[in-house]
Scaffold this active site. Sequence first.
Site, PDB file in Angstrom:
ATOM      1  N   ARG A  39       0.825  -1.223   0.000  1.00 38.29           N
ATOM      2  CA  ARG A  39       0.000   0.000   0.000  1.00 38.29           C
ATOM      3  C   ARG A  39       0.854   1.265   0.000  1.00 38.29           C
ATOM      4  NH1 ARG A  39      -3.148  -0.541   5.276  1.00 38.29           N
ATOM      5  NH2 ARG A  39      -1.179  -1.527   5.851  1.00 38.29           N
ATOM      6  N   ASN A  88       2.791 -12.700   1.089  1.00 41.46           N
ATOM      7  CA  ASN A  88       3.321 -12.294   2.384  1.00 41.46           C
ATOM      8  C   ASN A  88       2.408 -11.314   3.118  1.00 41.46           C
ATOM      9  OD1 ASN A  88       5.523 -11.594   4.440  1.00 41.46           O
ATOM     10  ND2 ASN A  88       5.238  -9.633   3.395  1.00 41.46           N
ATOM     11  N   TYR A 154      -6.865 -14.495  14.258  1.00 38.10           N
ATOM     12  CA  TYR A 154      -5.560 -14.526  13.583  1.00 38.10           C
ATOM     13  C   TYR A 154      -5.121 -15.973  13.369  1.00 38.10           C
ATOM     14  CZ  TYR A 154      -0.608 -14.182  12.620  1.00 38.10           C
ATOM     15  OH  TYR A 154       0.632 -14.325  12.045  1.00 38.10           O
ATOM     16  N   LYS A 158      -4.556 -18.201   9.720  1.00 41.35           N
ATOM     17  CA  LYS A 158      -3.330 -18.899   9.340  1.00 41.35           C
ATOM     18  C   LYS A 158      -3.566 -20.402   9.199  1.00 41.35           C
ATOM     19  CE  LYS A 158      -0.748 -15.294   8.915  1.00 41.35           C
ATOM     20  NZ  LYS A 158      -0.223 -14.888   7.582  1.00 41.35           N
ATOM     21  N   GLY A 189      11.873  -7.427  14.775  1.00 42.66           N
ATOM     22  CA  GLY A 189      12.412  -6.612  13.700  1.00 42.66           C
ATOM     23  C   GLY A 189      11.400  -6.220  12.644  1.00 42.66           C
ATOM     24  N   THR A 190      10.106  -6.294  12.977  1.00 44.89           N
ATOM     25  CA  THR A 190       9.060  -5.928  12.031  1.00 44.89           C
ATOM     26  C   THR A 190       8.051  -5.019  12.736  1.00 44.89           C
ATOM     27  OG1 THR A 190       7.435  -7.667  12.524  1.00 44.89           O
ATOM     28  CG2 THR A 190       9.281  -8.260  11.078  1.00 44.89           C
ATOM     29  N   GLU A 191       7.053  -4.579  11.976  1.00 42.39           N
ATOM     30  CA  GLU A 191       5.976  -3.767  12.529  1.00 42.39           C
ATOM     31  C   GLU A 191       4.834  -4.628  13.068  1.00 42.39           C
ATOM     32  OE1 GLU A 191       4.782  -1.418   9.247  1.00 42.39           O
ATOM     33  OE2 GLU A 191       6.523  -0.083   9.324  1.00 42.39           O
TER      34      GLU A 191
END
Length: 257
Positions: A39, A88, A154, A158, A189-191
């Site tokens: 986005r 992803n 969630y 998955k 290490g991600t948002e």
Amino acid sequence: MTQKTNLRIALVTGASSGFGRAICTRLIADGYVVIAAARRIDRLQQLQDELGSNLYPLELDVRDLDSVARIKEIIPEHLSDIDLLINNAGLALGIDPAQKASLNDWLTMIETNVIGLTCMTHAILPGMVKKQSGHIINIGSIAGKYPYPGGNVYGATKAYVAQFSLNLRADLAGTCVRVSDVQPGLCGGTEFSAVRFHGDSEKANALYANVEPILPADIAETVAWVAALPKHVNINTIELMPTAQSFSALQITRNIK
């Protein structure tokens, strides 16, 4: 212009940060031309500045089903023959128990993790079958297999990714198209956690206190390995956790009076 037949073309969704960004970086190092879809086009353009012309930034929200359905029209013709699709794009929202959870959070997870992934696959898969070649790698989660408090929708999304991947394999027998499901455990290490806690950095950081989690580079390495195997080898499912994470006994609530 490089001849189309000489290109190995990958399409990565959710490419502007975290796993997606790391996967784009690794695939370009491995010789792919990468369509990086997300986005936030400004971040994709920054990534193109870093990685060069082999990265094509594509502004796309996988929840915009009209755009996903027209993906082959949106992508330049010389990049439309996708060899590798990395589904992803995904997110978790909230950690409340089901009876207190936000319905909007639930619907956003379903729209992104289930419907967006499904429609992207539907748009790209026929081209792979037609040429009898291609690979779809879905980014799932151990949450689809191991339930935990607050994982409600969630984890369910998955679980869908896991079963959808296996059912695709059943349908695609004889087509030479491969399908894999990569299921990470605790990742840093991600948002991801900041998004899950709606920007509450204190809660997000607490998850990683005194723990060395899996990092985006580890996921990118896994994806690259799965994709690079000989075409007669299909990794159905690969599950990975940080060494610090393992299995625990099922939770029991005791009524003590």
